[in-house]
Design a protein around this motif. Structure first.
Motif, short mmCIF file in Angstrom:
data_model
loop_
_atom_site.label_atom_id
_atom_site.label_comp_id
_atom_site.label_asym_id
_atom_site.label_seq_id
_atom_site.Cartn_x
_atom_site.Cartn_y
_atom_site.Cartn_z
N UNK A 1 13.63 18.65 62.90
CA UNK A 1 13.62 17.15 61.74
C UNK A 1 14.59 17.68 60.33
N UNK A 2 14.48 19.00 60.37
CA UNK A 2 14.87 19.66 59.03
C UNK A 2 16.99 19.61 58.98
N UNK A 3 18.03 18.95 57.75
CA UNK A 3 19.06 19.20 58.59
C UNK A 3 19.66 20.78 59.24
N UNK A 4 20.23 20.20 59.98
CA UNK A 4 20.79 21.11 61.11
C UNK A 4 21.37 22.47 60.23
N UNK A 5 22.20 22.37 59.00
CA UNK A 5 22.50 24.08 58.65
C UNK A 5 21.77 24.27 58.00
N UNK A 6 20.35 23.96 57.61
CA UNK A 6 19.13 24.32 57.17
C UNK A 6 18.27 25.48 58.02
N UNK A 7 18.13 24.87 59.66
CA UNK A 7 17.65 24.95 60.79
C UNK A 7 17.17 26.36 61.14
N UNK A 8 16.38 27.12 61.67
CA UNK A 8 16.45 28.17 61.44
C UNK A 8 16.96 29.42 60.22
N UNK A 9 16.85 29.08 59.65
CA UNK A 9 17.68 29.86 58.29
C UNK A 9 16.63 30.53 57.72
N UNK A 10 16.52 31.37 57.43
CA UNK A 10 14.72 32.25 56.75
C UNK A 10 13.73 32.73 57.31
N UNK A 11 12.45 32.65 56.91
CA UNK A 11 11.26 32.80 57.10
C UNK A 11 10.60 30.87 57.93
N UNK A 12 11.81 30.19 57.52
CA UNK A 12 11.60 28.54 58.17
C UNK A 12 12.50 28.47 59.77
N UNK A 13 11.36 29.31 60.63
CA UNK A 13 11.95 29.09 61.93
C UNK A 13 10.42 29.08 63.03
N UNK A 14 10.75 28.22 63.99
CA UNK A 14 9.03 28.18 64.52
C UNK A 14 8.03 29.06 64.49
N UNK A 15 8.76 30.70 64.87
CA UNK A 15 7.25 31.29 65.14
C UNK A 15 7.12 31.05 63.46
N UNK A 16 7.41 31.47 62.69
CA UNK A 16 6.86 31.86 61.85
C UNK A 16 5.50 30.56 60.90
N UNK A 17 6.16 29.05 61.37
CA UNK A 17 5.02 28.18 61.18
C UNK A 17 4.51 28.23 62.21
N UNK A 18 4.31 28.52 62.68
CA UNK A 18 3.46 27.60 64.24
C UNK A 18 2.79 29.06 63.98
N UNK A 19 2.73 30.39 63.61
CA UNK A 19 1.72 31.72 63.50
C UNK A 19 1.12 30.91 61.78
N UNK A 20 1.82 30.45 60.57
CA UNK A 20 1.01 29.99 59.41
C UNK A 20 -0.10 29.49 59.92
N UNK A 21 0.20 27.98 60.36
CA UNK A 21 -0.67 27.10 60.46
C UNK A 21 -1.60 27.14 61.72
N UNK A 22 -1.38 27.72 62.56
CA UNK A 22 -2.67 28.31 63.84
C UNK A 22 -3.47 29.32 63.09
N UNK A 23 -3.31 29.31 62.45
CA UNK A 23 -4.31 30.42 61.02
C UNK A 23 -4.99 29.68 60.27
N UNK A 24 -4.93 28.46 59.73
CA UNK A 24 -6.25 27.85 59.21
C UNK A 24 -7.32 27.09 58.95
N UNK A 25 -7.83 27.30 59.04
CA UNK A 25 -9.85 27.29 58.88
C UNK A 25 -9.24 25.79 59.00
N UNK A 26 -9.01 25.27 58.57
CA UNK A 26 -8.99 22.98 58.97
C UNK A 26 -7.57 23.07 59.00
#
Length: 424
Positions: free
Chosen positions: A346-371
């Motif tokens: 959903x992010x503008x194409x030129x930003x997609x996959x840049x830096x830490x904003x990638x699929x693996x990092x998002x999934x890792x962070x949010x799957x670690x939340x207690x709630x």
């Protein structure tokens, strides 16, 4: 464990699209002048990364708003004197005058000084080689209707220790942190990047936090006092509630840089929105005056009290339709499910996959939340912006009930997220 949003680092420079409506000629008939200086390439101190960008971007924004703009980047003292003379002459018959400075500055004995890039401060005599803010104010006061002074210059002073040693502990003159507070003369706005006596962040993106907020708001068709209050609130949110700009307004009537004639109109009753902004800024100032950020005595679960309202269905927007609420809802729904691939889409194409904003990092962070992240509400703010309220519980057990302002854009028949400003 302190958790920061991955999107903050990848979308550090939040770009809000300016309003492009055409307005009547009288609003642009007045003479507007501006002097914008960005000093970052210091020769005798650690360079600052953002002032050059700050100056270029602010000058461009003011030019689009009808200003004759003088810009100076990485100026030594001789060059600062030269542009100051040009600005003095331009302001003599101006209706509106603006001075914007990004770079190092300091206060000594209650007087504020701006530092050229060739500054070398060994004792107080060297202060005579710096630009006094009082002289800038005198130049601004020549303008007939509205004068604006913006100092994004409260960063740590690299020469403070040397000057303190030179002055000595027994002297009456003092070298304070940040800049000294200055009351605004009639018809003037004085804005500091942070409160008097405090230091401000330089930031990690293209612009400093204050300049980024200035650029998001200065081209909106709002009354100028409301614009600067919004800038202050945006900086406070973007800096995780650690930096609250100092703002002093001494205006009679209303002024507009866009949307209406900027000549003063008769004073009218304040709108509910303006009153709410004023109240919020007063509350924030009081918090920072007593304690940086008072913590609630309630348990984490007790702090998550906002009533949960049903979020809009997380369906993709119809093809070819501009649907900000649908796009933002789908984005946050993907976050709540730790679905990095869907979120990045959903992010503008030129930003997609840049830096830490990638699929693996998002999934890792949010799957670690207690709630998991819960969407409390999603609502349209204006044509391009959507507000989101959410909550989640970190792995440490601490709770966050926050909100975000999301900027959307329509490209090639699809709705994308252009930038996000979130407070937790």
């Amino acid at each position: 464990m302190r958790i920061s949003w991955p999107i903050r680092f990848a979308l550090a420079a939040v770009i809000l699209l300016p309003c492009l409506a055409l307005h009547a000629a009288p609003a642009l008939a007045e003479k507007r002048v501006a002097l914008v200086i960005g000093n970052g390439a210091y020769r005798n101190a650690t360079p600052l990364p953002n002032p050059r960008n700050d100056a270029q971007d602010v000058a461009a924004a003011l030019t689009r708003t009808g200003f004759e703009t003088i810009i100076g980047v990485d100026l030594d003292r001789a060059s600062m004197d030269k542009v100051a003379v040009a600005f003095n002459r331009a302001a003599r018959d101006a209706d509106v005058a603006v001075f914007y400075y990004s770079g190092h500055a300091l206060q000594f004995a209650g007087v504020n000084y701006l530092m050229p890039v060739d500054a070398r401060l060994t004792d107080e005599a060297d202060l005579r080689l710096m630009a006094r803010v009082d002289d800038v104010v005198a130049d601004l006061q020549q303008a007939k209707n509205l004068r604006i002074l913006v100092l994004d210059a409260c960063r740590d002073n690299p020469f403070a220790e040397a000057l303190k040693r030179s002055v000595g502990r027994t002297r009456g003159a003092t070298l304070g942190n940040g800049l000294a507070k200055m009351d605004s003369p009639k018809g003037m706005i004085v804005a500091y990047a942070t409160q008097a006596g405090r230091t401000a962040e330089d930031g990690f993106g293209r612009n400093s936090p204050y300049t980024a907020a200035f650029l998001r708001n200065i081209e909106t068709p709002e009354e100028i006092g409301t614009v600067f209050r919004r800038i202050s609130a945006d900086v406070y949110d973007a800096t995780r509630r650690t930096q609250l700009p100092e703002l002093s307004l001494s205006l009679i009537g209303e002024f507009y840089l866009k949307g209406r004639s900027s000549a003063a109109s008769p004073a009218t009753a304040k709108s509910d929105e303006v009153s709410a902004l004023e109240q919020r800024l007063k509350s924030l100032e009081e918090r920072l005056r007593t304690k940086d950020e008072p913590q609630s005595a309630l348990a984490p679960a007790a702090r998550m009290t906002p009533p949960v309202t049903a979020a809009p269905a997380a369906l993709p927007p119809a093809a070819g339709a501009y649907d900000p609420v649908g796009a933002v809802t789908a984005f946050y729904t993907a976050l709540s499910e730790a679905n990095g691939r869907s979120a990045v889409a959903w992010v503008v194409p030129e930003k997609r996959g840049a830096g830490p904003y990638v699929e693996a990092n998002i999934t890792k962070f949010y799957s670690s939340l207690r709630e998991p992240l819960r969407i409390l509400s999603v609502e349209r703010i204006d044509a391009d912006h959507v507000g989101v309220k959410y909550s989640f519980v970190r792995p440490s057990g601490s709770a966050c009930a926050g909100d975000a302002k999301v900027n959307t854009v329509f490209q090639k028949g699809r709705t994308f997220i252009k930038g996000i400003a979130a407070n937790c």
